[in-house]
Design a protein around this motif. Structure first.
Motif, PDB file in Angstrom:
ATOM      1  N   SER A 183     -37.970 -86.320  -9.046  1.00 13.19           N
ATOM      2  CA  SER A 183     -36.839 -85.915 -10.167  1.00 13.19           C
ATOM      3  C   SER A 183     -36.345 -86.892 -11.111  1.00 13.19           C
ATOM      4  O   SER A 183     -35.815 -87.900 -10.704  1.00 13.19           O
ATOM      5  N   ILE A 215     -30.207 -82.104  -6.738  1.00 13.12           N
ATOM      6  CA  ILE A 215     -30.021 -83.569  -6.688  1.00 13.12           C
ATOM      7  C   ILE A 215     -30.168 -84.108  -8.112  1.00 13.12           C
ATOM      8  O   ILE A 215     -30.806 -83.329  -9.109  1.00 13.12           O
ATOM      9  N   ASP A 271     -22.981 -84.453 -10.864  1.00  7.66           N
ATOM     10  CA  ASP A 271     -24.528 -84.746 -11.161  1.00  7.66           C
ATOM     11  C   ASP A 271     -24.906 -86.054 -11.409  1.00  7.66           C
ATOM     12  O   ASP A 271     -24.256 -87.133 -11.155  1.00  7.66           O
ATOM     13  N   SER A 272     -25.993 -86.172 -11.824  1.00  5.15           N
ATOM     14  CA  SER A 272     -26.436 -87.681 -12.355  1.00  5.15           C
ATOM     15  C   SER A 272     -25.515 -88.161 -13.225  1.00  5.15           C
ATOM     16  O   SER A 272     -25.353 -89.532 -13.228  1.00  5.15           O
ATOM     17  N   TYR A 315     -40.785 -75.295 -13.064  1.00  5.23           N
ATOM     18  CA  TYR A 315     -40.281 -74.218 -11.922  1.00  5.23           C
ATOM     19  C   TYR A 315     -40.997 -72.888 -12.829  1.00  5.23           C
ATOM     20  O   TYR A 315     -41.601 -72.268 -11.623  1.00  5.23           O
TER      21      TYR A 315
HETATM   22  C1  GSF Z   1     -29.599 -81.739 -12.805  1.00 13.26           C
HETATM   23  C2  GSF Z   1     -30.247 -81.894 -11.622  1.00 13.26           C
HETATM   24  C3  GSF Z   1     -31.424 -81.152 -11.516  1.00 13.26           C
HETATM   25  O1  GSF Z   1     -31.888 -80.267 -12.114  1.00 13.26           O
HETATM   26  C4  GSF Z   1     -28.099 -83.765 -12.945  1.00 13.26           C
HETATM   27  O2  GSF Z   1     -28.023 -84.182 -12.048  1.00 13.26           O
HETATM   28  O3  GSF Z   1     -28.085 -84.172 -14.272  1.00 13.26           O
HETATM   29  N1  GSF Z   1     -27.554 -81.746 -14.347  1.00 13.26           N
HETATM   30  C5  GSF Z   1     -28.171 -82.130 -13.055  1.00 13.26           C
HETATM   31  N2  GSF Z   1     -32.137 -81.474 -10.249  1.00 13.26           N
HETATM   32  C6  GSF Z   1     -33.441 -80.682  -9.831  1.00 13.26           C
HETATM   33  C7  GSF Z   1     -34.346 -81.521  -9.452  1.00 13.26           C
HETATM   34  S1  GSF Z   1     -34.992 -82.417 -10.449  1.00 13.26           S
HETATM   35  O4  GSF Z   1     -34.578 -83.312 -10.868  1.00 13.26           O
HETATM   36  O5  GSF Z   1     -36.296 -81.808 -10.550  1.00 13.26           O
HETATM   37  C8  GSF Z   1     -32.699 -79.729  -8.674  1.00 13.26           C
HETATM   38  O6  GSF Z   1     -31.902 -80.163  -8.036  1.00 13.26           O
HETATM   39  N3  GSF Z   1     -33.363 -78.530  -8.455  1.00 13.26           N
HETATM   40  C9  GSF Z   1     -32.876 -77.913  -7.318  1.00 13.26           C
HETATM   41  C10 GSF Z   1     -32.112 -76.429  -7.766  1.00 13.26           C
HETATM   42  O7  GSF Z   1     -31.933 -75.833  -6.989  1.00 13.26           O
HETATM   43  O8  GSF Z   1     -32.145 -76.260  -9.101  1.00 13.26           O
END
Ligand code: GSF
Length: 209
Positions: A14, A58, A71-72, A118
């Motif tokens: 990630s 995450i 989030d991050s 995805y």
């Molecule tokens: C995005 C986190 C995200 O897309 C941030 O933390 O800044 N705006 C958020 N995480 C993905 C995993 S990734 O980094 O590939 C995630 O958790 N996907 C699972 C889902 O259900 O979308």
């Protein structure tokens, strides 16, 4: 040395998690956080992760009192307020908004790349939507081109939240789309990335190692 007081929901691939991990390294706080690795996708949720984090994404950071941060962006801001060195997110003034906007561009590139992943990897082939994939690729191309044309000097000036975000976005493109050829279109960005990739924080979090 005291035991870690926080727990980070983590996956090495990630780019958003990597941002947090790089910030922890750069600010000398790695040992404050225990890493909890999970295997996650939008169609395979994790019940523990969803506690206090309804979107189930995450990174998420569980504090010792049970509070969950996501989030991050929020996690990075929280952790940046917890160390005594130079802030990696400017606290105030025009620099704050310039660097956060650059960091947001990096996040947008990551979002488009993760959504492409995805669509091309998770979604059944007969349900894939080529125009949608192409639109995500356009976002990435426009973002990289903007960085190349307007932001190299700013990126090179300090390895802060903006530079960390861009470095993690480029690392993710290399991991998931190794044939994208972004370096040919963005040679200055490629030179900058080659340099920052040598930092211990980037080496320690390199998902391909
Ligand atoms: C995005 C986190 C995200 O897309 C941030 O933390 O800044 N705006 C958020 N995480 C993905 C995993 S990734 O980094 O590939 C995630 O958790 N996907 C699972 C889902 O259900 O979308």
């Amino acid at each position: 040395m005291s035991a870690p007081s926080m727990m980070l929901f983590h996956s090495p691939a990630s780019p958003f998690v990597r941002k947090v991990m790089v910030l922890l390294h750069e600010t000398g706080q790695s040992e404050r956080v225990a890493v909890h690795s999970i295997n996650l996708s939008p169609v395979t949720p994790d019940a523990d992760l969803n506690q206090g984090n309804p979107a189930g994404k995450i990174p998420a950071l569980r504090l010792d009192d049970g509070t969950v941060l996501h989030d991050s962006r929020v996690i990075c801001e929280y952790l940046d307020l917890q160390h005594v060195g130079n802030p990696l997110i400017p606290r105030e003034g025009p620099a704050r908004w310039r660097r956060l906007t650059l960091a947001s561009l990096a996040d947008a590139i990551m979002d488009a790349a993760v959504l492409t992943r995805y669509e091309t990897f998770l979604r059944p082939t007969d349900k894939q939507w080529d125009s949608w994939i192409e639109a995500q690729q356009d976002k990435i191309r426009r973002g990289l081109s903007n960085l190349e044309q307007e932001h190299i000097a700013e990126l090179a000036s300090v390895f802060d939240i903006a530079a960390i975000g861009v470095a993690c976005a480029l690392g993710y493109l290399d991991l998931r789309f190794p044939d994208s050829g972004w370096r040919e279109q963005q040679p200055k960005l490629a030179d900058w990335y080659a340099q920052v990739s040598q930092r211990p924080s980037m080496q320690a979090t390199d998902p391909s190692r």
